[in-house]
Design an enzyme around this catalytic site. Structure first.
Site, mmCIF file in Angstrom:
data_model
loop_
_atom_site.group_PDB
_atom_site.id
_atom_site.type_symbol
_atom_site.label_atom_id
_atom_site.label_comp_id
_atom_site.label_asym_id
_atom_site.label_seq_id
_atom_site.Cartn_x
_atom_site.Cartn_y
_atom_site.Cartn_z
ATOM 1 N N SER A 176 0.454 -1.040 0.428
ATOM 2 C CA SER A 176 -0.529 -0.128 -0.006
ATOM 3 C C SER A 176 1.524 1.022 0.111
ATOM 4 O O SER A 176 -0.026 2.330 -0.223
ATOM 5 C CB SER A 176 -1.282 -0.437 1.332
ATOM 6 O OG SER A 176 -0.242 -0.742 2.373
ATOM 7 N N HIS A 204 -5.180 -2.820 -3.352
ATOM 8 C CA HIS A 204 -4.582 -2.015 -3.982
ATOM 9 C C HIS A 204 -4.210 -2.643 -5.759
ATOM 10 O O HIS A 204 -3.804 -1.934 -6.990
ATOM 11 C CB HIS A 204 -3.424 -0.651 -3.531
ATOM 12 C CG HIS A 204 -3.533 -0.784 -2.002
ATOM 13 N ND1 HIS A 204 -4.256 0.396 -1.354
ATOM 14 C CD2 HIS A 204 -3.600 -0.777 -0.859
ATOM 15 C CE1 HIS A 204 -3.880 1.037 -1.063
ATOM 16 N NE2 HIS A 204 -3.522 -0.152 -0.239
ATOM 17 N N LYS A 236 -12.046 0.989 -2.201
ATOM 18 C CA LYS A 236 -10.286 1.794 -3.044
ATOM 19 C C LYS A 236 -10.844 2.214 -4.260
ATOM 20 O O LYS A 236 -11.995 2.399 -4.848
ATOM 21 C CB LYS A 236 -9.192 1.229 -2.933
ATOM 22 C CG LYS A 236 -9.269 1.470 -1.362
ATOM 23 C CD LYS A 236 -7.594 0.666 -0.790
ATOM 24 C CE LYS A 236 -7.670 0.942 0.238
ATOM 25 N NZ LYS A 236 -6.480 0.128 1.403
#
Ligand SMILES: *Cc1c(COP(=O)(O)O)cnc(C)c1O
Length: 382
Positions: A176, A204, A236
């Site tokens: 991250s 991610h 995200k």
């Protein structure tokens, strides 16, 4: 609370004090703070879906059908049609038998690790894994063995010397704060050889890398046999909220019975699940978002190289600029803000001491011109 005030003062002194900013606009490449507009490079809304009209429309439709609150935990009466449908679609998306929704990624990680291992077991973790993965191991009461970042040889030495009941190897898919991808094929081989389970948190990677955005495992052609436990977050790249774990029938049934952060918490609002179904369709179908991101990353890296800056080896939209001292990272972030560019300084303990950084991230809604403006603004400040 004098002791606390002294501690807070110390933090401020060390440039480690943190305060939330108040956004007056939706998330996006430009945001408004205190009436001023900034070009922003620090959200995790990689695909630009957090404020997408189709996702907004689905959220409205979801609330008109299902109301706002879920009203209960999944195992009571909080589990509704859109949750169920989303779980089935996420299982298909990740190529696994089942998927299970959690309210946040933090909860998915601590609930999963502590459901799978306990006293007498060992959890092996990359040193820069996300905080929730480390906390999960601590909470589980298993032994926690960390290894240096992506150091496969060190991991192998540890695996060879621990003879515990269960072994769980845990890694971020895309790290991250660094943006690099874990050595997944090696981790899978080692885990199999030493009889360990491999758990990948692809917060991610999902939506951003791999075929149709199916994540860092798919990028390497790895499946459920290689990494039986996959965690994804929805706040995200998916632009909504929540998280899930995907795996086989036995894993998901075990989590339903044992993961305390699944059992003892309110299910996410059904409308959020409904909106996430719309965002999942965009993730799968709109390849241009990933292709555009790749172009932005390349433009930034080429430009930054010309400025003589050293970047980390990252092919993802996470492009950190390592500064070193917390105070320097903070002052660079403030200088950029004065010039209308928003990039938060990431400081210890989120990252190691001496590696404070500007964590620059891109979104599919950024334009090439935005990258050029970032580079032009950075140039005189570096
Ligand atoms: C953000 C993040 C989480 C936490 O997910 P939330 O849904 O925000 O709680 C977990 N793991 C990683 C690697 C993350 O980056």
């Amino acid at each position: 609370m004098k002791a606390l005030s002294a501690e807070l003062a110390q933090r401020r002194e060390a440039s480690l004090y943190r305060t939330p900013r108040v956004l007056e606009s939706a998330q996006g490449p430009t945001v408004r703070i205190s009436g001023k507009t900034y070009l922003s490079f620090c959200s995790n809304d990689y695909l630009g879906l957090a404020n997408h009209p189709k996702v907004i429309e689905a959220l409205k439709e979801g609330t008109s059908r299902y109301g706002v609150g879920s009203g209960a935990a999944h195992l009571v009466t909080g589990h509704s049609t859109p949750h169920h449908a989303l779980e089935e679609e996420l299982a298909e998306f990740t190529g696994r038998q089942r998927a299970l929704l959690f309210s946040t990624g933090y909860m998915a990680n601590i609930g999963t690790i502590s459901a799978l291992v306990g006293r007498g077991d060992t959890v092996f973790e990359d040193r820069v894994n996300h905080a929730s993965l480390l906390d999960g191991a601590l909470l589980s009461q298993a032994r926690l063995q960390r290894f240096p970042h992506k150091d496969i040889d060190a991991l192998e030495r540890h695996l060879a010397t621990h003879h515990d009941k269960r072994k769980l190897v845990v890694t971020d898919g895309v790290f991250s704060m660094d943006g690099d991808i874990a050595p997944l094929p090696d981790l899978a081989t080692l885990s199999r050889h030493y009889g360990a389970w491999l758990m990948v948190d692809d917060a991610h990677g999902l939506g951003v890398v791999g075929n149709h955005g199916a994540g860092s495992l798919s990028r390497h052609g790895l499946n459920s046999d290689d990494a039986p436990i996959l965690v994804g977050t929805l706040g995200k790249a998916f632009g909504t909220f929540g998280a899930f774990v995907a795996g086989d029938e036995a894993l998901i049934e075990t989590l339903i019975q044992k993961a305390r952060t699944y059992i003892y918490t309110t299910a996410i609002p059904p409308a959020i699940a409904h909106a996430t179904r719309a965002s999942l369709r965009l993730v799968k179908e709109e390849h241009w978002r990933r292709r555009h991101l790749e172009k932005l990353v390349k433009r930034f890296r080429d430009g930054a190289r010309q400025l003589g800056t050293t970047l980390l080896e990252s092919a993802t939209p996470i492009q950190p600029l390592i500064i070193g001292e917390a105070a320097d990272a903070l002052s660079l972030s403030e200088s950029l803000k004065e010039k209308g560019i928003l990039i938060t300084a990431i400081r210890p303990p989120t990252v190691a001491k001496g590696s404070a950084r500007l964590r620059i991230t891109f979104s599919a809604n950024h334009k090439s011109g935005d990258i050029d403006r970032l580079l032009e603004t950075l140039q005189p400040l570096l």
